[in-house]
Design a protein around this motif. Structure first.
Motif, short mmCIF file in Angstrom:
data_model
loop_
_atom_site.label_atom_id
_atom_site.label_comp_id
_atom_site.label_asym_id
_atom_site.label_seq_id
_atom_site.Cartn_x
_atom_site.Cartn_y
_atom_site.Cartn_z
N TYR A 1 4.67 7.12 -13.12
CA TYR A 1 4.23 7.56 -11.81
C TYR A 1 5.15 6.97 -10.76
CZ TYR A 1 -0.04 8.59 -14.37
OH TYR A 1 -0.95 9.08 -15.27
N ILE A 2 5.24 7.65 -9.62
CA ILE A 2 6.06 7.18 -8.51
C ILE A 2 5.15 6.97 -7.31
CG2 ILE A 2 8.03 7.68 -7.02
CD1 ILE A 2 8.74 7.47 -10.02
N VAL A 3 5.25 5.77 -6.71
CA VAL A 3 4.48 5.45 -5.52
C VAL A 3 5.45 5.23 -4.36
CG1 VAL A 3 4.34 2.98 -6.12
CG2 VAL A 3 2.70 3.95 -4.51
N LEU A 4 5.11 5.81 -3.21
CA LEU A 4 5.90 5.63 -1.99
C LEU A 4 5.22 4.57 -1.15
CD1 LEU A 4 8.11 6.41 0.03
CD2 LEU A 4 6.58 8.23 0.85
N ASP A 5 5.91 3.47 -0.90
CA ASP A 5 5.41 2.35 -0.11
C ASP A 5 5.23 2.82 1.34
OD1 ASP A 5 5.72 0.04 1.77
OD2 ASP A 5 5.83 -1.08 -0.10
N ASP A 6 4.03 2.61 1.90
CA ASP A 6 3.74 3.04 3.27
C ASP A 6 4.61 2.36 4.31
OD1 ASP A 6 1.73 4.74 2.39
OD2 ASP A 6 0.11 3.35 2.88
N GLU A 7 4.85 1.07 4.13
CA GLU A 7 5.54 0.29 5.16
C GLU A 7 7.06 0.40 5.06
OE1 GLU A 7 5.92 -4.38 6.28
OE2 GLU A 7 3.91 -3.62 5.83
N GLU A 8 7.60 0.19 3.85
CA GLU A 8 9.05 0.17 3.68
C GLU A 8 9.64 1.53 3.33
OE1 GLU A 8 10.06 -2.76 0.79
OE2 GLU A 8 9.44 -4.42 2.06
N TYR B 1 0.85 -1.18 0.00
CA TYR B 1 0.00 0.00 0.00
C TYR B 1 0.88 1.23 0.00
CZ TYR B 1 -3.73 -3.22 1.07
OH TYR B 1 -4.63 -4.25 1.00
N GLY B 2 0.45 2.25 -0.72
CA GLY B 2 1.26 3.46 -0.78
C GLY B 2 0.48 4.63 -1.32
N THR B 3 1.22 5.72 -1.54
CA THR B 3 0.66 6.98 -2.03
C THR B 3 1.42 7.43 -3.26
OG1 THR B 3 0.11 7.58 0.25
CG2 THR B 3 0.11 9.36 -1.38
N TYR C 1 8.66 3.18 -5.90
CA TYR C 1 8.50 2.29 -7.05
C TYR C 1 7.89 3.11 -8.18
CZ TYR C 1 8.96 -1.35 -3.51
OH TYR C 1 9.41 -2.14 -2.48
N SER C 2 8.26 2.80 -9.40
CA SER C 2 7.69 3.50 -10.55
C SER C 2 6.80 2.54 -11.34
CB SER C 2 8.80 4.05 -11.45
OG SER C 2 9.55 2.99 -12.01
N PHE C 3 5.88 3.13 -12.12
CA PHE C 3 5.01 2.36 -13.01
C PHE C 3 4.45 3.31 -14.04
CE2 PHE C 3 2.29 3.95 -9.70
CZ PHE C 3 1.10 4.28 -10.33
#
Length: 94
Positions: free
Chosen positions: A34-41, A14-16, A45-47
């Motif tokens: 797009y760049i997502v920041l993982d909530d936990e780690e 899960y991320g933002t 990550y990009s996609f």
């Protein structure tokens, strides 16, 4: 329901969405990643739009929360991205 499923056994993350980087691709030059920041780690990550799982337009906005899996072939890439914050249609058609 478990967060591990048939996507190569990788757990759901899960991320933002924190950034959009235009690449100048596509017919109108508007494609990007797009760049997502993982909530936990707290990893990034990009996609690209092809990894957004949805019906209709594959678009996403910065600040939206998502569920995703890490690509086993490329561990810095997200795949199977699902939007958790669906925008109000009035924002688009109001």
């Amino acid at each position: 329901m478990s967060d591990v499923d048939d996507f190569g056994g990788s757990p759901a993350r899960y991320g933002t969405i924190v950034d959009r980087r235009p690449s100048g691709g596509g017919p109108t030059g508007n494609m990007g990643s797009y760049i997502v920041l993982d909530d936990e780690e707290e990893r990034y990550y990009s996609f690209d739009y092809r990894q957004i799982v949805t019906e209709g337009f594959r678009t996403i906005r910065t600040g939206e929360r998502v569920r995703f899996h890490v690509d086993a072939r490329s561990p810095d890439r997200a795949e199977f991205v699902i939007r958790l914050d669906q925008p109000d249609p009035a924002e688009y058609y109001g």
